[in-house]
Design a protein around this motif. Structure first.
Motif, PDB file in Angstrom:
ATOM      1  N   GLU A 122     -12.490  19.127 -28.906  1.00 12.42           N
ATOM      2  CA  GLU A 122     -12.834  17.921 -29.995  1.00 12.42           C
ATOM      3  C   GLU A 122     -14.381  18.267 -30.623  1.00 12.42           C
ATOM      4  O   GLU A 122     -14.842  17.820 -32.058  1.00 12.42           O
ATOM      5  N   HIS A 123     -15.558  18.382 -30.350  1.00 15.15           N
ATOM      6  CA  HIS A 123     -16.653  18.253 -30.213  1.00 15.15           C
ATOM      7  C   HIS A 123     -16.575  19.598 -31.409  1.00 15.15           C
ATOM      8  O   HIS A 123     -17.631  19.094 -32.833  1.00 15.15           O
ATOM      9  N   TYR A 124     -16.393  20.588 -30.964  1.00 16.06           N
ATOM     10  CA  TYR A 124     -15.859  21.740 -32.318  1.00 16.06           C
ATOM     11  C   TYR A 124     -15.137  20.816 -33.665  1.00 16.06           C
ATOM     12  O   TYR A 124     -15.748  21.430 -34.786  1.00 16.06           O
ATOM     13  N   ARG A 125     -14.097  20.563 -32.841  1.00 11.99           N
ATOM     14  CA  ARG A 125     -13.383  19.962 -34.653  1.00 11.99           C
ATOM     15  C   ARG A 125     -14.084  19.404 -35.389  1.00 11.99           C
ATOM     16  O   ARG A 125     -14.474  18.962 -36.835  1.00 11.99           O
ATOM     17  N   SER A 126     -15.209  18.427 -34.916  1.00 13.39           N
ATOM     18  CA  SER A 126     -15.632  17.024 -35.569  1.00 13.39           C
ATOM     19  C   SER A 126     -16.522  18.346 -35.956  1.00 13.39           C
ATOM     20  O   SER A 126     -17.370  17.606 -37.636  1.00 13.39           O
ATOM     21  N   ALA A 127     -17.483  18.978 -35.519  1.00 10.92           N
ATOM     22  CA  ALA A 127     -18.477  19.416 -36.075  1.00 10.92           C
ATOM     23  C   ALA A 127     -18.058  20.191 -37.013  1.00 10.92           C
ATOM     24  O   ALA A 127     -18.558  20.525 -38.172  1.00 10.92           O
ATOM     25  N   ARG A 128     -17.319  20.832 -37.224  1.00 10.97           N
ATOM     26  CA  ARG A 128     -16.255  21.799 -38.498  1.00 10.97           C
ATOM     27  C   ARG A 128     -16.303  20.618 -39.176  1.00 10.97           C
ATOM     28  O   ARG A 128     -15.977  21.291 -40.597  1.00 10.97           O
ATOM     29  N   ALA A 159     -17.683  20.291 -43.594  1.00 13.53           N
ATOM     30  CA  ALA A 159     -16.927  21.134 -44.335  1.00 13.53           C
ATOM     31  C   ALA A 159     -17.641  20.525 -45.712  1.00 13.53           C
ATOM     32  O   ALA A 159     -17.707  21.931 -46.772  1.00 13.53           O
ATOM     33  N   TRP A 160     -18.244  20.338 -46.028  1.00 15.89           N
ATOM     34  CA  TRP A 160     -18.846  19.316 -47.254  1.00 15.89           C
ATOM     35  C   TRP A 160     -19.816  20.695 -47.862  1.00 15.89           C
ATOM     36  O   TRP A 160     -20.755  21.617 -48.505  1.00 15.89           O
ATOM     37  N   VAL A 161     -20.724  21.025 -46.871  1.00 15.95           N
ATOM     38  CA  VAL A 161     -21.922  22.711 -46.567  1.00 15.95           C
ATOM     39  C   VAL A 161     -21.030  23.871 -46.790  1.00 15.95           C
ATOM     40  O   VAL A 161     -21.366  23.859 -47.526  1.00 15.95           O
ATOM     41  N   ARG A 162     -19.864  24.016 -46.299  1.00 19.50           N
ATOM     42  CA  ARG A 162     -19.116  25.112 -46.738  1.00 19.50           C
ATOM     43  C   ARG A 162     -18.636  25.158 -47.857  1.00 19.50           C
ATOM     44  O   ARG A 162     -19.128  26.372 -48.771  1.00 19.50           O
ATOM     45  N   GLU A 163     -18.296  24.048 -48.576  1.00 19.24           N
ATOM     46  CA  GLU A 163     -18.359  23.991 -49.580  1.00 19.24           C
ATOM     47  C   GLU A 163     -19.189  24.678 -50.812  1.00 19.24           C
ATOM     48  O   GLU A 163     -19.181  24.521 -51.615  1.00 19.24           O
ATOM     49  N   ALA A 164     -20.839  23.366 -50.664  1.00 21.23           N
ATOM     50  CA  ALA A 164     -21.215  23.495 -51.276  1.00 21.23           C
ATOM     51  C   ALA A 164     -22.545  24.534 -51.926  1.00 21.23           C
ATOM     52  O   ALA A 164     -22.242  25.215 -52.350  1.00 21.23           O
ATOM     53  N   ALA A 165     -21.917  25.509 -50.305  1.00 19.17           N
ATOM     54  CA  ALA A 165     -22.468  26.933 -50.311  1.00 19.17           C
ATOM     55  C   ALA A 165     -21.472  28.040 -51.172  1.00 19.17           C
ATOM     56  O   ALA A 165     -21.916  28.559 -52.145  1.00 19.17           O
ATOM     57  N   VAL A 166     -20.604  27.426 -50.847  1.00 18.39           N
ATOM     58  CA  VAL A 166     -19.794  28.402 -52.242  1.00 18.39           C
ATOM     59  C   VAL A 166     -19.715  28.428 -53.699  1.00 18.39           C
ATOM     60  O   VAL A 166     -20.109  28.967 -53.959  1.00 18.39           O
ATOM     61  N   ALA A 167     -20.329  26.922 -54.139  1.00 21.27           N
ATOM     62  CA  ALA A 167     -20.338  26.477 -55.351  1.00 21.27           C
ATOM     63  C   ALA A 167     -21.379  26.860 -55.568  1.00 21.27           C
ATOM     64  O   ALA A 167     -21.445  27.834 -56.895  1.00 21.27           O
ATOM     65  N   TYR A 168     -22.606  27.350 -54.935  1.00 16.30           N
ATOM     66  CA  TYR A 168     -23.313  27.793 -55.366  1.00 16.30           C
ATOM     67  C   TYR A 168     -24.043  28.990 -55.761  1.00 16.30           C
ATOM     68  O   TYR A 168     -24.546  29.493 -56.159  1.00 16.30           O
ATOM     69  N   ALA A 169     -23.378  30.047 -54.463  1.00 15.59           N
ATOM     70  CA  ALA A 169     -23.403  31.543 -54.819  1.00 15.59           C
ATOM     71  C   ALA A 169     -22.323  32.208 -55.718  1.00 15.59           C
ATOM     72  O   ALA A 169     -22.382  32.197 -56.267  1.00 15.59           O
ATOM     73  N   ASN A 170     -21.404  30.793 -55.530  1.00 16.44           N
ATOM     74  CA  ASN A 170     -20.705  31.311 -57.065  1.00 16.44           C
ATOM     75  C   ASN A 170     -20.867  30.960 -58.547  1.00 16.44           C
ATOM     76  O   ASN A 170     -20.976  32.081 -59.339  1.00 16.44           O
ATOM     77  N   ARG A 171     -22.388  30.057 -58.748  1.00 14.78           N
ATOM     78  CA  ARG A 171     -22.813  29.674 -59.732  1.00 14.78           C
ATOM     79  C   ARG A 171     -24.092  30.891 -60.434  1.00 14.78           C
ATOM     80  O   ARG A 171     -24.114  31.673 -61.169  1.00 14.78           O
ATOM     81  N   VAL A 172     -24.579  30.980 -59.586  1.00 20.07           N
ATOM     82  CA  VAL A 172     -25.302  32.537 -58.933  1.00 20.07           C
ATOM     83  C   VAL A 172     -24.761  33.373 -59.000  1.00 20.07           C
ATOM     84  O   VAL A 172     -25.277  34.208 -60.477  1.00 20.07           O
ATOM     85  N   SER A 173     -23.703  33.940 -59.028  1.00 22.05           N
ATOM     86  CA  SER A 173     -23.105  35.515 -59.499  1.00 22.05           C
ATOM     87  C   SER A 173     -22.729  34.958 -60.864  1.00 22.05           C
ATOM     88  O   SER A 173     -23.250  35.846 -61.280  1.00 22.05           O
ATOM     89  N   GLN A 174     -22.530  34.185 -61.476  1.00 19.24           N
ATOM     90  CA  GLN A 174     -21.874  33.366 -62.825  1.00 19.24           C
ATOM     91  C   GLN A 174     -23.153  33.745 -63.322  1.00 19.24           C
ATOM     92  O   GLN A 174     -23.296  34.030 -63.875  1.00 19.24           O
ATOM     93  N   GLU A 175     -24.146  32.753 -63.059  1.00 22.33           N
ATOM     94  CA  GLU A 175     -25.590  33.334 -63.405  1.00 22.33           C
ATOM     95  C   GLU A 175     -25.609  35.326 -64.244  1.00 22.33           C
ATOM     96  O   GLU A 175     -26.734  35.140 -65.320  1.00 22.33           O
ATOM     97  N   GLN A 176     -26.037  35.817 -62.916  1.00 26.94           N
ATOM     98  CA  GLN A 176     -26.587  37.393 -63.022  1.00 26.94           C
ATOM     99  C   GLN A 176     -25.447  38.130 -63.913  1.00 26.94           C
ATOM    100  O   GLN A 176     -25.747  38.405 -64.986  1.00 26.94           O
ATOM    101  N   ASP A 177     -23.910  38.082 -63.748  1.00 23.22           N
ATOM    102  CA  ASP A 177     -23.062  37.841 -64.544  1.00 23.22           C
ATOM    103  C   ASP A 177     -23.810  37.858 -66.165  1.00 23.22           C
ATOM    104  O   ASP A 177     -23.194  38.496 -66.682  1.00 23.22           O
ATOM    105  N   ARG A 178     -23.864  36.882 -66.498  1.00 20.40           N
ATOM    106  CA  ARG A 178     -24.327  36.478 -67.632  1.00 20.40           C
ATOM    107  C   ARG A 178     -25.167  37.048 -68.272  1.00 20.40           C
ATOM    108  O   ARG A 178     -25.821  37.976 -69.366  1.00 20.40           O
ATOM    109  N   ASP A 179     -26.647  37.373 -67.588  1.00 24.85           N
ATOM    110  CA  ASP A 179     -27.611  37.680 -67.800  1.00 24.85           C
ATOM    111  C   ASP A 179     -27.556  39.372 -67.345  1.00 24.85           C
ATOM    112  O   ASP A 179     -28.278  39.783 -68.574  1.00 24.85           O
TER     113      ASP A 179
END
Ligand SMILES: [Fe+2]
Ligand SMILES: [Fe+2]
Length: 343
Positions: free
Chosen positions: A306-312, A316-336
């Motif tokens: 139960e503890h593992y499930r609730s921690a996961r 979830a928002w941290v993982r989503e934010a990390a993916v969104a940030y990584a995508n933005r950085v790579s888009q910026e790199q592509d643009r540059d």
């Protein structure tokens, strides 16, 4: 013969040729695999390997990874209550190490073709197994010492031979893990040493912790050899190097002088040096308890999951934010990059 059949005939021939080529490849792959194992050399991710070898490794490595992650809970629970700032810093470092071990091992398992998300899902759903020891509570500060000394100690005995496991990524992950486990064992031993040389109450607390963790730590090596069906195959593939009972004996022989140095005792009246065997004899373990815990009926099995499930879920928002940030950085790199090429 219809015109359609005429069209299909060459295709069928091509399929057969492909199948024959695949068979040839598997045959030479199998021969090569057998040679590598016979030479006690290493299988790497792109090498051909039997499906049963791959499956067995995914099971073992992912179970090992899950154990590291669930294993953070009993001790993590004590970070806020460690008796001094120094103890708190040491315990935090130790628990972080365990998270790192989980990550190296998930990475090693991923090289076998199973996505990490699938392994997480198996743990989340309760389908995956992990070491039975982590379903026991850490009731006192002395338990944190007993976990470090006995549980990390048993892990070292089990894992040092795995540094030579035939699957390259697993063996290499184990080298680093074992170095960190040695530090974990010493910190546990040192906690118990301070307590066993402290007040009467602290000494009793240390002894009670050793009494609680001794049996479950010995069970960490798995069932007796006669009840361990996967062991023989795992040894034939050079994944495992010693049987469960051999490793258990090695561990008992190692901890007897250590418990004497602590000034404590092990809770086994049958524990005795056997001159003839050159090893310590010890009593049969409570295997009913072991199998009950494995089946999910350990003292804290439900809470751990139960503890593992609730921690996961909560993370979830941290993982989503990390993916969104990584995508933005790579888009910026592509643009540059595009701007540079354009210039
Ligand atoms: Fe670990
Ligand atoms: Fe550890």
């Amino acid at each position: 013969m219809s015109p359609q059949n005429h069209q299909h005939a060459p295709l069928r021939l091509a399929d057969e040729a492909d199948a024959a080529a695949a068979r040839d490849e598997a045959e030479s792959g199998e021969q090569r695999f057998d040679e590598i194992i016979a030479d006690d050399s290493r299988i790497e991710p792109r090498d051909w390997m039997p499906e049963s070898y791959r499956k067995s490794l995914v099971r073992q490595v992912s179970q090992h990874a899950h154990s590291e992650i669930i294993g953070m809970q009993p001790e993590g629970n004590w970070i806020s209550r460690a008796p001094s700032l120094k103890r708190k810093a040491i315990l935090m470092a130790k628990v972080q190490d365990e998270a790192g071990h989980g990550l190296y091992l998930y990475s090693a398992a991923e090289t076998l073709g199973t996505p990490r998300e699938d392994m997480y899902d198996q743990l989340y759903s309760g389908k995956a197994k992990y070491s039975s020891i982590f379903n026991y509570p850490a009731r006192t500060w002395a338990d944190v010492g007993a976990i470090g000394w006995l549980v990390d100690g048993a892990a070292i005995v089990n894992q040092v031979p795995l540094c030579r496991a035939s699957y390259g990524p697993y063996g290499r992950a184990m080298v680093r893990i074992c170095k960190e486990e040695s530090f974990h064992q010493r910190q546990g031993w040192e906690i118990l040493y301070s307590l066993s040389h402290g007040t009467q109450e602290q000494r009793e607390m240390a002894q009670a912790a050793v009494d609680r963790f001794y049996g479950p730590a010995l069970q960490m090596f798995g069932p007796p050899d006669g009840d361990s069906p996967n062991s023989q195959q795992s040894m034939a593939w050079n994944i495992k190097r010693f049987t469960n009972d051999e490793l258990r004996q090695r561990f008992v022989d190692m901890i007897v002088p250590q418990v004497e140095a602590l000034g404590l005792t092990l809770p086994d009246p049958e524990l005795k040096w056997n001159e003839e065997r050159g090893h310590y004899d010890f009593a049969e373990l409570d295997w009913d308890e072991f199998f009950a815990v494995i089946k999910g009926n350990g003292p804290l099995s439900r809470q751990r999951l139960e503890h593992y499930r609730s921690a996961r879920d909560e993370g979830a928002w941290v993982r989503e934010a990390a993916v969104a940030y990584a995508n933005r950085v790579s888009q910026e790199q592509d643009r540059d990059q595009a701007a540079l090429i354009g210039a």
